[in-house]
Enzyme design. Structure first.
Site, PDB file in Angstrom:
ATOM      1  N   HIS A  63      39.684 104.953  46.597  1.00 44.99           N
ATOM      2  CA  HIS A  63      38.884 104.807  45.408  1.00 44.99           C
ATOM      3  C   HIS A  63      39.590 103.948  44.424  1.00 44.99           C
ATOM      4  O   HIS A  63      40.858 103.978  43.970  1.00 44.99           O
ATOM      5  CB  HIS A  63      39.428 106.466  44.579  1.00 44.99           C
ATOM      6  CG  HIS A  63      38.677 107.548  45.633  1.00 44.99           C
ATOM      7  ND1 HIS A  63      37.445 108.043  45.398  1.00 44.99           N
ATOM      8  CD2 HIS A  63      39.332 108.160  46.561  1.00 44.99           C
ATOM      9  CE1 HIS A  63      37.100 109.111  46.169  1.00 44.99           C
ATOM     10  NE2 HIS A  63      38.319 109.124  46.863  1.00 44.99           N
ATOM     11  N   ARG A  65      38.283 103.040  41.405  1.00 44.03           N
ATOM     12  CA  ARG A  65      38.145 103.673  40.299  1.00 44.03           C
ATOM     13  C   ARG A  65      37.233 102.814  39.165  1.00 44.03           C
ATOM     14  O   ARG A  65      37.522 102.740  38.031  1.00 44.03           O
ATOM     15  CB  ARG A  65      39.362 103.822  39.551  1.00 44.03           C
ATOM     16  CG  ARG A  65      40.546 104.975  40.058  1.00 44.03           C
ATOM     17  CD  ARG A  65      39.803 106.350  40.528  1.00 44.03           C
ATOM     18  NE  ARG A  65      40.674 107.204  40.868  1.00 44.03           N
ATOM     19  CZ  ARG A  65      40.397 108.314  41.397  1.00 44.03           C
ATOM     20  NH1 ARG A  65      39.117 108.544  41.762  1.00 44.03           N
ATOM     21  NH2 ARG A  65      41.127 109.223  41.951  1.00 44.03           N
ATOM     22  N   HIS A 180      31.937 114.750  52.540  1.00 45.56           N
ATOM     23  CA  HIS A 180      32.853 115.403  51.994  1.00 45.56           C
ATOM     24  C   HIS A 180      32.525 116.917  52.334  1.00 45.56           C
ATOM     25  O   HIS A 180      31.775 117.641  51.793  1.00 45.56           O
ATOM     26  CB  HIS A 180      33.176 115.186  50.546  1.00 45.56           C
ATOM     27  CG  HIS A 180      34.108 116.089  49.931  1.00 45.56           C
ATOM     28  ND1 HIS A 180      35.179 115.630  49.381  1.00 45.56           N
ATOM     29  CD2 HIS A 180      33.843 117.436  49.524  1.00 45.56           C
ATOM     30  CE1 HIS A 180      35.960 116.471  49.013  1.00 45.56           C
ATOM     31  NE2 HIS A 180      35.292 117.697  48.786  1.00 45.56           N
ATOM     32  N   ASP A 306      42.345 107.743  51.951  1.00 48.93           N
ATOM     33  CA  ASP A 306      41.690 108.504  50.761  1.00 48.93           C
ATOM     34  C   ASP A 306      42.683 108.437  49.343  1.00 48.93           C
ATOM     35  O   ASP A 306      42.888 109.048  48.662  1.00 48.93           O
ATOM     36  CB  ASP A 306      41.791 110.126  51.035  1.00 48.93           C
ATOM     37  CG  ASP A 306      40.967 110.917  50.021  1.00 48.93           C
ATOM     38  OD1 ASP A 306      40.297 110.275  49.088  1.00 48.93           O
ATOM     39  OD2 ASP A 306      40.861 112.160  49.948  1.00 48.93           O
ATOM     40  N   HIS A 310      45.877 108.438  39.925  1.00 51.45           N
ATOM     41  CA  HIS A 310      45.645 109.137  38.589  1.00 51.45           C
ATOM     42  C   HIS A 310      46.646 108.511  37.983  1.00 51.45           C
ATOM     43  O   HIS A 310      47.883 108.212  38.015  1.00 51.45           O
ATOM     44  CB  HIS A 310      45.805 110.593  38.857  1.00 51.45           C
ATOM     45  CG  HIS A 310      44.526 111.085  39.759  1.00 51.45           C
ATOM     46  ND1 HIS A 310      43.180 111.059  39.280  1.00 51.45           N
ATOM     47  CD2 HIS A 310      44.466 111.776  40.770  1.00 51.45           C
ATOM     48  CE1 HIS A 310      42.314 111.745  39.973  1.00 51.45           C
ATOM     49  NE2 HIS A 310      43.061 112.143  41.092  1.00 51.45           N
TER      50      HIS A 310
END
Length: 425
Positions: A63, A65, A180, A306, A310
């Site tokens: 990810h 982002r 998923h 994965d 954050h």
């Protein structure tokens, strides 16, 4: 730029090579592989004696982002972390803001990566519009604009009929569906694995059945439609069993797991450590053993991080409120090498799951050191010991359960298209 990598242990599963050799790179491609190669005038020389030389590692599940959530990570910082972890290619998931469900967003990612990324970036588009699970995205448009797969990662496609159609359309277009697999009704308000530790901590649990039921549904849909299907981040013994049985029946299913699912159990949540909170959650010791068995027998095709960055403000909360996910690009290699150390798999098998297998699943021309191939190369010191320190991580976010842990094994050079994009200090 010309480059000669001398005297390393070259391990390339795509060619069944494991020998002390030299590797010559010219104009961004593998020119020659053999013993006693001579460096052309002006070539950069890397002395790889005592080191591993492998095809560039591929992470098929990250990810970045970008666009929209750049306060967590962006294409520059994410690919810098990838390079530091030895990865030369990453596939970025579509749960950006806005969701990558159209040509405009895919083109933004492709163009920004071409200008700013340190490694190859392969976008993954969404299965459904806005990843809302209501109507299919334009898969043909996504593929034409550069997507190598489609996924609603972060959420399952709840509607079975819609998932069936997604598999059928994707099959016709030659693009992989990445599932998923999660039954949301069974997840409920759970925040960690359902079991003894959750009970002890007073946290609501997520049963293993939430994953297994969804994996079973998607496997049966793949079998029914005779379509390829890739299942992301499996974490349970049941998922391993279901996929193993499906492969034995000839179902065109592949799957991945992440390093945290074979390196940690739900005990890591003790102390309410939100950096051990992810989805799917960390499981019990029996699941870890099953994941390792699945890696050993070929049920699990790939290892993917994965990588889910954050901001501190999204993790420094009470456990129930903290967001799911951890960064993983910079710790994946040593955690995966531990499988070799433990005798779970040999080095060639491990590298298959981090190079040629992900390339094959995604349909990209990477993951090999064949003459003429793009010169994406990882040079690894399997014995180098280092400490995971938040301030030294290249990722913009520091949400790792491995902070403070001593690691063994590191990328010392990462080469993308013949250019050294990372060299260890």
């Amino acid at each position: 730029m010309n480059l000669l990598i001398k005297g390393g242990r070259v391990v390339d599963p795509s060619q069944n090579i494991d020998d002390t050799m030299d590797l010559l790179v010219e104009d961004g491609r593998i020119k020659e592989i053999g013993k006693g190669l001579k460096a052309p005038a002006g070539a950069e020389i890397i002395d790889a004696a005592g080191l591993l030389v492998t095809p560039g590692l591929i992470d098929m599940h990250v990810h970045l982002r970008d666009p929209g959530l750049e306060y967590k990570e962006d294409i520059v910082t994410g690919t810098r972390a990838a390079a530091a972890g030895g990865f030369t290619s990453v596939a970025c998931m579509p749960n950006t803001k806005p969701v990558n469900d159209n040509k405009a967003i895919t083109s933004y990612i492709v163009n920004k990566a071409a200008k700013e990324a340190l490694v190859n970036v392969f976008p993954v588009g969404s299965i459904t519009q806005g990843s809302k699970g209501e109507s299919l995205a334009e898969m043909g448009e996504l593929k034409e604009s550069g997507c190598v797969a489609v996924s609603d990662d972060g959420r399952p496609v709840v509607n079975g009929e819609l998932m069936r159609r997604a598999l059928e359309y994707a099959k016709g277009m030659g693009i992989m569906v990445i599932s998923h697999s999660e039954e949301l009704a069974l997840v409920g308000e759970g925040v960690m694995n359902e079991g003894f530790t959750a009970t002890e901590l007073g946290l609501k649990g997520i049963p293993w059945a939430a994953e297994d039921v969804a994996v079973a549904r998607d496997v049966y849909l793949a079998e029914f439609t005779d379509s390829p299907l890739h299942i992301a981040h499996i974490s349970t013994s049941g998922s391993v069993r279901i996929i193993r049985n499906a492969k034995a029946r000839g179902v065109k299913v592949t799957c991945e797991t992440a390093p945290h699912y074979f390196s940690l159990t739900d005990d890591a949540v003790r102390g309410y450590n939100t950096n051990a909170k992810m989805n799917p959650p960390l499981r019990e010791a029996a699941d870890v053993a099953a994941i390792k068995a699945g890696l050993a027998d070929g049920t699990i095709d790939a290892i993917a991080t994965d990588h889910a960055p954050h901001h501190l403000d999204e993790k420094d909360l009470e456990f129930n409120l903290a967001l799911n996910g951890i960064v993983g690009l910079e710790t994946s290699l040593p955690l995966s090498l531990q499988l070799v150390e433990e005798g779970v798999v040999d080095l060639k098998v491990l590298l298959e799951k981090m190079t040629c297998n992900p390339a094959k699943i995604l349909g990209i021309d990477r993951g090999t050191l064949k003459v003429g191939a793009a010169a994406d190369i990882t040079v690894i010191d399997p014995d180098r010991e280092w400490l995971v320190a938040a301030e030294k991580l290249a990722s913009k976010s520091k949400n790792s359960p491995f902070i403070g842990r001593k690691m063994k094994g590191a990328a010392v050079y990462t080469v993308v298209g013949g250019k050294v994009v990372y060299k260890i200090d």
